[in-house]
Scaffold this motif. Structure first.
Motif, PDB file in Angstrom:
ATOM      1  N   ILE A  25     -67.688  -1.661  30.630  1.00 16.37           N
ATOM      2  CA  ILE A  25     -67.430  -1.422  29.207  1.00 16.37           C
ATOM      3  C   ILE A  25     -66.098  -0.700  29.003  1.00 16.37           C
ATOM      4  CG2 ILE A  25     -68.292  -0.354  27.104  1.00 16.37           C
ATOM      5  CD1 ILE A  25     -69.935  -2.729  28.169  1.00 16.37           C
ATOM      6  N   ASN A  26     -65.812   0.293  29.840  1.00 12.31           N
ATOM      7  CA  ASN A  26     -64.534   1.008  29.720  1.00 12.31           C
ATOM      8  C   ASN A  26     -63.353   0.061  29.922  1.00 12.31           C
ATOM      9  OD1 ASN A  26     -65.561   3.574  29.164  1.00 12.31           O
ATOM     10  ND2 ASN A  26     -65.766   4.099  31.326  1.00 12.31           N
ATOM     11  N   GLY A  27     -63.469  -0.855  30.865  1.00  9.23           N
ATOM     12  CA  GLY A  27     -62.361  -1.760  31.178  1.00  9.23           C
ATOM     13  C   GLY A  27     -62.183  -2.895  30.194  1.00  9.23           C
ATOM     14  N   THR A  28     -63.247  -3.255  29.478  1.00 11.77           N
ATOM     15  CA  THR A  28     -63.168  -4.385  28.545  1.00 11.77           C
ATOM     16  C   THR A  28     -63.087  -3.920  27.093  1.00 11.77           C
ATOM     17  OG1 THR A  28     -65.604  -4.554  28.608  1.00 11.77           O
ATOM     18  CG2 THR A  28     -64.350  -5.974  30.105  1.00 11.77           C
ATOM     19  N   VAL A  29     -64.111  -3.230  26.638  1.00 13.23           N
ATOM     20  CA  VAL A  29     -64.162  -2.794  25.234  1.00 13.23           C
ATOM     21  C   VAL A  29     -63.104  -1.737  24.938  1.00 13.23           C
ATOM     22  CG1 VAL A  29     -65.594  -1.715  23.455  1.00 13.23           C
ATOM     23  CG2 VAL A  29     -66.618  -3.332  25.061  1.00 13.23           C
ATOM     24  N   PHE A  30     -62.899  -0.793  25.879  1.00  9.55           N
ATOM     25  CA  PHE A  30     -62.015   0.343  25.632  1.00  9.55           C
ATOM     26  C   PHE A  30     -60.697   0.257  26.404  1.00  9.55           C
ATOM     27  CE2 PHE A  30     -66.383   2.173  25.002  1.00  9.55           C
ATOM     28  CZ  PHE A  30     -66.312   2.158  23.613  1.00  9.55           C
ATOM     29  N   ALA A  31     -60.320  -0.946  26.819  1.00 11.60           N
ATOM     30  CA  ALA A  31     -59.000  -1.215  27.412  1.00 11.60           C
ATOM     31  C   ALA A  31     -58.649  -0.284  28.570  1.00 11.60           C
ATOM     32  CB  ALA A  31     -57.917  -1.139  26.335  1.00 11.60           C
ATOM     33  N   GLY A  32     -59.632   0.084  29.378  1.00 14.36           N
ATOM     34  CA  GLY A  32     -59.377   0.906  30.554  1.00 14.36           C
ATOM     35  C   GLY A  32     -59.487   2.400  30.336  1.00 14.36           C
ATOM     36  N   ILE A  96     -74.169   0.251  22.929  1.00 12.61           N
ATOM     37  CA  ILE A  96     -73.383  -0.826  23.545  1.00 12.61           C
ATOM     38  C   ILE A  96     -74.312  -2.013  23.762  1.00 12.61           C
ATOM     39  CG2 ILE A  96     -71.848  -1.508  25.400  1.00 12.61           C
ATOM     40  CD1 ILE A  96     -72.714   2.048  25.467  1.00 12.61           C
ATOM     41  N   ALA A  97     -73.972  -3.129  23.150  1.00 10.12           N
ATOM     42  CA  ALA A  97     -74.772  -4.345  23.275  1.00 10.12           C
ATOM     43  C   ALA A  97     -73.983  -5.401  24.024  1.00 10.12           C
ATOM     44  CB  ALA A  97     -75.154  -4.867  21.890  1.00 10.12           C
ATOM     45  N   CYS A  98     -74.676  -6.159  24.847  1.00 13.91           N
ATOM     46  CA  CYS A  98     -73.991  -7.161  25.676  1.00 13.91           C
ATOM     47  C   CYS A  98     -74.860  -8.400  25.807  1.00 13.91           C
ATOM     48  CB  CYS A  98     -73.695  -6.555  27.043  1.00 13.91           C
ATOM     49  SG  CYS A  98     -72.970  -7.711  28.222  1.00 13.91           S
ATOM     50  N   GLU A  99     -74.238  -9.545  25.605  1.00 14.05           N
ATOM     51  CA  GLU A  99     -74.887 -10.835  25.865  1.00 14.05           C
ATOM     52  C   GLU A  99     -74.189 -11.495  27.048  1.00 14.05           C
ATOM     53  OE1 GLU A  99     -77.672 -12.041  24.212  1.00 14.05           O
ATOM     54  OE2 GLU A  99     -77.577  -9.988  23.484  1.00 14.05           O
ATOM     55  N   VAL A 100     -74.951 -12.109  27.934  1.00 18.32           N
ATOM     56  CA  VAL A 100     -74.410 -12.794  29.102  1.00 18.32           C
ATOM     57  C   VAL A 100     -74.620 -14.292  28.920  1.00 18.32           C
ATOM     58  CG1 VAL A 100     -74.526 -13.051  31.605  1.00 18.32           C
ATOM     59  CG2 VAL A 100     -74.940 -10.813  30.563  1.00 18.32           C
ATOM     60  N   GLU A 101     -73.533 -15.061  29.007  1.00 17.08           N
ATOM     61  CA  GLU A 101     -73.600 -16.497  28.783  1.00 17.08           C
ATOM     62  C   GLU A 101     -72.951 -17.256  29.938  1.00 17.08           C
ATOM     63  OE1 GLU A 101     -75.160 -17.901  26.137  1.00 17.08           O
ATOM     64  OE2 GLU A 101     -75.691 -15.891  25.438  1.00 17.08           O
ATOM     65  N   SER A 102     -73.614 -18.322  30.380  1.00 18.84           N
ATOM     66  CA  SER A 102     -73.057 -19.186  31.431  1.00 18.84           C
ATOM     67  C   SER A 102     -72.419 -20.439  30.855  1.00 18.84           C
ATOM     68  CB  SER A 102     -74.146 -19.575  32.437  1.00 18.84           C
ATOM     69  OG  SER A 102     -74.568 -18.441  33.170  1.00 18.84           O
ATOM     70  N   GLU A 182     -65.825 -11.218   8.293  1.00 19.14           N
ATOM     71  CA  GLU A 182     -65.332 -11.738   9.566  1.00 19.14           C
ATOM     72  C   GLU A 182     -66.102 -11.064  10.688  1.00 19.14           C
ATOM     73  OE1 GLU A 182     -64.574 -13.963  11.292  1.00 19.14           O
ATOM     74  OE2 GLU A 182     -62.406 -14.270  11.298  1.00 19.14           O
ATOM     75  N   TYR A 183     -66.243 -11.779  11.782  1.00 23.10           N
ATOM     76  CA  TYR A 183     -67.018 -11.229  12.890  1.00 23.10           C
ATOM     77  C   TYR A 183     -66.482 -11.800  14.192  1.00 23.10           C
ATOM     78  CZ  TYR A 183     -71.047  -9.025  15.024  1.00 23.10           C
ATOM     79  OH  TYR A 183     -71.849  -8.200  15.762  1.00 23.10           O
ATOM     80  N   ASP A 184     -66.092 -10.907  15.098  1.00 22.22           N
ATOM     81  CA  ASP A 184     -65.548 -11.272  16.400  1.00 22.22           C
ATOM     82  C   ASP A 184     -66.630 -11.042  17.454  1.00 22.22           C
ATOM     83  OD1 ASP A 184     -64.203 -11.506  18.816  1.00 22.22           O
ATOM     84  OD2 ASP A 184     -62.491 -10.323  18.200  1.00 22.22           O
ATOM     85  N   ILE A 185     -66.885 -12.024  18.315  1.00 20.29           N
ATOM     86  CA  ILE A 185     -67.964 -11.889  19.295  1.00 20.29           C
ATOM     87  C   ILE A 185     -67.590 -10.965  20.458  1.00 20.29           C
ATOM     88  CG2 ILE A 185     -68.841 -14.169  18.725  1.00 20.29           C
ATOM     89  CD1 ILE A 185     -67.716 -15.170  21.408  1.00 20.29           C
ATOM     90  N   GLY A 186     -66.307 -10.597  20.586  1.00 20.60           N
ATOM     91  CA  GLY A 186     -65.900  -9.720  21.682  1.00 20.60           C
ATOM     92  C   GLY A 186     -66.009 -10.399  23.027  1.00 20.60           C
ATOM     93  N   LEU A 187     -65.438 -11.591  23.144  1.00 19.20           N
ATOM     94  CA  LEU A 187     -65.571 -12.390  24.369  1.00 19.20           C
ATOM     95  C   LEU A 187     -64.881 -11.719  25.554  1.00 19.20           C
ATOM     96  CD1 LEU A 187     -66.608 -15.158  25.487  1.00 19.20           C
ATOM     97  CD2 LEU A 187     -64.265 -15.979  25.154  1.00 19.20           C
ATOM     98  N   VAL A 188     -65.602 -11.647  26.683  1.00 20.78           N
ATOM     99  CA  VAL A 188     -65.062 -11.162  27.947  1.00 20.78           C
ATOM    100  C   VAL A 188     -65.266 -12.265  28.982  1.00 20.78           C
ATOM    101  CG1 VAL A 188     -65.294  -9.468  29.798  1.00 20.78           C
ATOM    102  CG2 VAL A 188     -65.507  -8.747  27.408  1.00 20.78           C
ATOM    103  N   ASP A 189     -64.199 -12.992  29.277  1.00 32.80           N
ATOM    104  CA  ASP A 189     -64.258 -14.055  30.284  1.00 32.80           C
ATOM    105  C   ASP A 189     -64.111 -13.407  31.653  1.00 32.80           C
ATOM    106  OD1 ASP A 189     -63.799 -16.199  32.032  1.00 32.80           O
ATOM    107  OD2 ASP A 189     -62.853 -17.390  30.462  1.00 32.80           O
ATOM    108  N   ILE A 190     -65.131 -13.525  32.489  1.00 34.50           N
ATOM    109  CA  ILE A 190     -65.130 -12.848  33.778  1.00 34.50           C
ATOM    110  C   ILE A 190     -64.036 -13.365  34.710  1.00 34.50           C
ATOM    111  CG2 ILE A 190     -66.718 -14.385  34.994  1.00 34.50           C
ATOM    112  CD1 ILE A 190     -68.090 -11.844  36.105  1.00 34.50           C
ATOM    113  N   HIS A 191     -63.466 -14.524  34.388  1.00 35.84           N
ATOM    114  CA  HIS A 191     -62.410 -15.119  35.205  1.00 35.84           C
ATOM    115  C   HIS A 191     -61.014 -14.644  34.805  1.00 35.84           C
ATOM    116  CE1 HIS A 191     -65.366 -18.162  36.624  1.00 35.84           C
ATOM    117  NE2 HIS A 191     -65.807 -18.069  35.394  1.00 35.84           N
ATOM    118  N   GLU A 192     -60.906 -13.893  33.707  1.00 34.17           N
ATOM    119  CA  GLU A 192     -59.579 -13.599  33.160  1.00 34.17           C
ATOM    120  C   GLU A 192     -59.417 -12.123  32.784  1.00 34.17           C
ATOM    121  OE1 GLU A 192     -59.035 -16.284  29.901  1.00 34.17           O
ATOM    122  OE2 GLU A 192     -59.083 -18.077  31.161  1.00 34.17           O
ATOM    123  N   GLN A 193     -59.871 -11.219  33.646  1.00 34.99           N
ATOM    124  CA  GLN A 193     -59.760  -9.794  33.366  1.00 34.99           C
ATOM    125  C   GLN A 193     -58.669  -9.151  34.229  1.00 34.99           C
ATOM    126  OE1 GLN A 193     -61.540  -8.353  30.774  1.00 34.99           O
ATOM    127  NE2 GLN A 193     -61.939 -10.546  30.497  1.00 34.99           N
TER     128      GLN A 193
END
Length: 334
Positions: A25-32, A96-102, A182-193
């Motif tokens: 969460i620190n690295g994605t939502v809060f930019a490190g 902190i809420a998180c959805e995991v999608e394949s 407006e609503y942003d899903i907060g996408l975190v692509d595990i391949h592009e961090q």
């Protein structure tokens, strides 16, 4: 509740650790920025339900359940998140809420909006009950919800990420679209961090995953960094094995395999066998039994967990060697 695949289940197991969850969460939502400290994280109820009066205006509302109270029929809307944790540090409290999608989901903006709507409605109801019981007119503020969608899919997310992207806004009113929600899903692509934003073994995971969409590039990276990879915890190597479908990362005795990217394509049963062996040998017996059962169910429904564990040692290595020989023969014929 949605059915979990092998990768989703792997993420569930890996993020059970609060240190890993905090770092993600620190690295994605809060930019490190190191906002979250693991010791202040708390598990909370992931399933929330709200009820409303059944009227003609609610005809399109999903009816999870219904009942009658004082002659008025009630409709219940229920949602369950993959992850929901409370950060409960004095003076700094949020969810902190998180959805995991394949796979990409076109409806994700509306899904996330619904999740948050149910959460905030649930909070309002709880606060009203508390205020009424304490006979106070001072309403407590809502607890904010930070949310993200962690995407594990091999292909890039091509579906909508914002609510307004799903709308057809008439040309005459487009310049007023700022008045629309407006609503942003907060996408975190595990391949592009960016690995530099992380401090736990997520850093090494993202270094590897940044190469995962190019098989030859991934193969070379793994080969060049196999010593560093073998120093990672067994839980991290197991998680990587699930994400990449490359179990050489988990078991150093077959690290000499050169082209597992292609060799493992479609070998679902073989994956279950090797994974069962690794878990049985390297993890605690109780953990091995539970994980092997979950993996066997997700990846090889026709295999019993006991079989997955028994496919150990020499048998698994012989299968790998046989498949590699077949693969090399096909390459020679080409």
């Amino acid at each position: 509740m949605k059915a979990f695949g092998a990768k989703d289940q792997g993420m569930q197991e890996y993020l059970a650790d609060h240190e890993r969850f905090a770092d993600l969460i620190n690295g994605t939502v809060f930019a490190g920025k190191q906002i979250i400290e693991a010791q202040y994280l708390k598990e909370v109820q992931r399933k929330k339900r709200v009820s409303v009066a059944d009227t003609a205006d609610l005809v399109n509302l999903q009816k999870k359940n219904s009942s009658s109270q004082n002659g008025t029929k009630r409709i219940y809307l229920e949602r369950e998140r993959d992850f929901l944790r409370l950060y409960d540090k004095p003076g700094c409290r949020f969810l902190i809420a998180c959805e995991v999608e394949s796979s990409a989901d076109y409806e994700m903006p509306v899904r996330c909006l619904t999740y948050d709507g149910v959460e905030y409605t649930n909070q309002l109801k709880a606060r009203k009950q508390k205020d009424d019981s304490e006979k106070t007119h001072e309403r407590q503020p809502l607890i904010p919800v930070f949310h993200l969608v962690v995407y594990l899919g091999e292909k890039r997310w091509i579906s909508k990420q914002h609510l307004q992207e799903m709308m057809k806004i008439p040309e005459e009113v487009k310049k007023f679209s700022g008045q629309l929600p407006e609503y942003d899903i907060g996408l975190v692509d595990i391949h592009e961090q960016n690995p530099d934003l992380f401090h736990t073994e997520w850093k090494e995971i993202f270094k590897i995953m940044n190469h995962s969409r190019k098989k030859e590039e991934l193969r070379k990276y793994i080969e060049d960094h196999k010593e560093e990879i073998q120093k990672l915890s067994v839980e991290t190597r197991w998680f990587l094995g699930i994400l990449l479908e490359q179990y050489t990362i988990v078991d150093e005795r077959v690290m000499e395999v050169k082209d597992m990217c292609e060799a493992w394509d479609g070998a679902v049963k073989l994956q279950a066998q090797i994974e069962g062996r690794v878990i049985a040998q390297e993890l605690a017996p109780k953990m091995a039994e539970e994980m092997a059962a979950k993996i066997a169910k997700d990846m090889a429904a026709d295999m019993a967990p006991k079989m997955a564990e028994e496919m150990a040692g020499e048998m698994a290595e012989e299968i790998v060697e046989k498949r590699l020989k077949e693969h090399k023969q096909r390459l020679k014929r080409k």
